[in-house]
Design a protein around this motif. Structure first.
Motif, short mmCIF file in Angstrom:
data_model
loop_
_atom_site.label_atom_id
_atom_site.label_comp_id
_atom_site.label_asym_id
_atom_site.label_seq_id
_atom_site.Cartn_x
_atom_site.Cartn_y
_atom_site.Cartn_z
N ARG A 9 0.83 -1.21 0.00
CA ARG A 9 0.00 0.00 0.00
C ARG A 9 0.87 1.26 0.00
N ASP A 10 1.90 1.28 0.85
CA ASP A 10 2.79 2.44 0.92
C ASP A 10 3.51 2.66 -0.41
N TRP A 11 3.93 1.53 -1.04
CA TRP A 11 4.63 1.65 -2.32
C TRP A 11 3.71 2.22 -3.39
N VAL A 12 2.45 1.76 -3.44
CA VAL A 12 1.50 2.25 -4.42
C VAL A 12 1.24 3.74 -4.21
N GLU A 13 1.03 4.15 -2.97
CA GLU A 13 0.76 5.56 -2.67
C GLU A 13 1.93 6.44 -3.05
N GLU A 14 3.15 5.99 -2.74
CA GLU A 14 4.33 6.77 -3.10
C GLU A 14 4.50 6.86 -4.61
N THR A 15 4.26 5.75 -5.29
CA THR A 15 4.37 5.73 -6.75
C THR A 15 3.36 6.67 -7.39
N ARG A 17 2.07 9.34 -6.18
CA ARG A 17 2.44 10.74 -5.96
C ARG A 17 3.52 11.20 -6.92
N GLU A 18 4.37 10.28 -7.36
CA GLU A 18 5.50 10.64 -8.21
C GLU A 18 5.14 10.69 -9.69
N LEU A 19 4.03 10.08 -10.06
CA LEU A 19 3.65 9.99 -11.47
C LEU A 19 2.76 11.15 -11.90
N GLY A 20 2.81 11.46 -13.20
CA GLY A 20 1.89 12.43 -13.77
C GLY A 20 0.53 11.79 -13.99
N GLU A 21 -0.42 12.57 -14.50
CA GLU A 21 -1.80 12.08 -14.66
C GLU A 21 -1.85 10.89 -15.61
N LYS A 22 -1.23 10.98 -16.78
CA LYS A 22 -1.29 9.89 -17.76
C LYS A 22 -0.56 8.66 -17.24
N GLU A 23 0.57 8.89 -16.56
CA GLU A 23 1.33 7.77 -16.01
C GLU A 23 0.55 7.04 -14.92
N ARG A 24 -0.22 7.80 -14.13
CA ARG A 24 -1.05 7.17 -13.08
C ARG A 24 -2.11 6.28 -13.69
N VAL A 25 -2.74 6.77 -14.76
CA VAL A 25 -3.75 5.96 -15.45
C VAL A 25 -3.14 4.68 -15.98
N LEU A 26 -1.98 4.80 -16.63
CA LEU A 26 -1.30 3.63 -17.18
C LEU A 26 -0.92 2.65 -16.08
N PHE A 27 -0.45 3.17 -14.97
CA PHE A 27 -0.05 2.33 -13.83
C PHE A 27 -1.25 1.55 -13.30
N LEU A 28 -2.37 2.22 -13.09
CA LEU A 28 -3.56 1.57 -12.54
C LEU A 28 -4.15 0.55 -13.51
N ARG A 58 -3.34 -1.67 -23.89
CA ARG A 58 -3.50 -0.64 -24.92
C ARG A 58 -4.96 -0.45 -25.30
N GLY A 59 -5.70 -1.55 -25.39
CA GLY A 59 -7.11 -1.46 -25.73
C GLY A 59 -7.92 -0.70 -24.70
N ILE A 60 -7.66 -0.95 -23.41
CA ILE A 60 -8.38 -0.25 -22.35
C ILE A 60 -8.06 1.24 -22.38
N ILE A 61 -6.78 1.57 -22.55
CA ILE A 61 -6.38 2.98 -22.61
C ILE A 61 -7.06 3.66 -23.79
N TRP A 62 -7.11 2.96 -24.93
CA TRP A 62 -7.75 3.54 -26.12
C TRP A 62 -9.21 3.82 -25.85
N GLU A 63 -9.90 2.86 -25.22
CA GLU A 63 -11.32 3.05 -24.92
C GLU A 63 -11.54 4.24 -23.99
N MET A 64 -10.68 4.38 -22.99
CA MET A 64 -10.80 5.50 -22.06
C MET A 64 -10.59 6.83 -22.77
N GLU A 65 -9.60 6.88 -23.65
CA GLU A 65 -9.35 8.11 -24.40
C GLU A 65 -10.49 8.42 -25.35
#
Length: 245
Positions: A9-15, A17-28, A58-65
């Motif tokens: 949990r701590d690692w996910v929260e720290e990660t 915080r360090e990522l930008g908006e698009k990177e957070r979406v990709l991570f999740l 890639r397919g999920i990201i495309w659908e979200m966009e």
């Protein structure tokens, strides 16, 4: 065990915080897909290679966009947003979709329309046996091709909202899993047409096929219609055509 959970949990929260908006979406999305595939390996004994996992992400990201783009476009194009688009003259456009309902079964739907937006035929097959979503979407395309051959269509456009399957078919990807066996049958049937195009579309442009695949009340079997659809399906078809005027 609880200490391990806390560390993750701590690692996910720290990660995050360090990522930008698009990177957070990709991570999740990546975490979700890995968890999904892990469960499929354990409970359904399905194994997935790295390429399949990446295409799923890639397919999920495309659908979200696509959803975000549609929200922006709605204020510009108004009622035309999400309208079905007719094919060229002499071409049948076949929209396909699959509905996988946990604990109930799988529905496969396909509908063919001409350049005037008129329904040529529609079919739904529903069964109790479940399967992976990608496989069901490929089976829906296969169903559409079989019916097109039976109805003697010569030039077709196949539309599906499953990016992974359409991408695999257009790139002629090969493999040994059951999914690739379906792909090979699709390729063989494709030889029966003078011209054929596989196209990925947003779900907003695939509404009638979606409704057909989820047709209720649910029953196991096959239903086929020609130009006259049941009232609940006809309303959706007319809505698509009216948006083209």
């Amino acid at each position: 065990m609880w200490r391990g959970v806390a560390l993750v949990r701590d690692w996910v929260e720290e990660t995050m915080r360090e990522l930008g908006e698009k990177e957070r979406v990709l991570f999740l999305v990546t975490c979700w897909v890995l968890w999904e595939r892990r469960n499929m390996m354990i409970f359904e004994e399905e194994r997935w290679d790295v390429g399949t996992i990446m295409r799923r992400i890639r397919g999920i990201i495309w659908e979200m966009e696509s959803v975000q783009d549609n929200e922006v476009s709605r204020s510009v194009v108004g009622s035309r947003l999400g309208s079905w688009e007719p094919p060229g003259s002499g071409v049948s456009k076949i929209n396909t979709d699959a509905g996988v309902v946990e604990g109930v079964g799988v529905g496969l739907g396909a509908v063919s329309r001409n350049s005037a937006g008129e329904v040529e035929w529609a079919v739904v097959v529903q069964r109790g046996a479940g399967c992976a979503v990608d496989m069901a979407e490929a089976e829906a395309i296969l169903l559409g091709l079989r019916e097109a051959i039976r109805m003697q269509s010569r030039n077709v456009v196949i539309e599906s909202d499953c990016l992974i399957v359409v991408d695999d078919l257009n790139r002629n990807r090969r493999g040994k899993s059951e999914l690739f066996v379906i792909y090979e049958e699709i390729r063989q049937l494709s030889l029966s047409f003078e011209s054929i195009v596989f196209k990925h579309i947003s779900r907003n442009f695939n509404k009638l096929a979606h409704v057909i695949a989820h047709a209720m009340p649910w029953f196991h079997g096959r239903r086929f219609w020609t130009s006259v659809l049941p009232a609940e399906l006809g309303v959706v078809a007319l809505s698509d055509v009216s948006n083209l005027i």
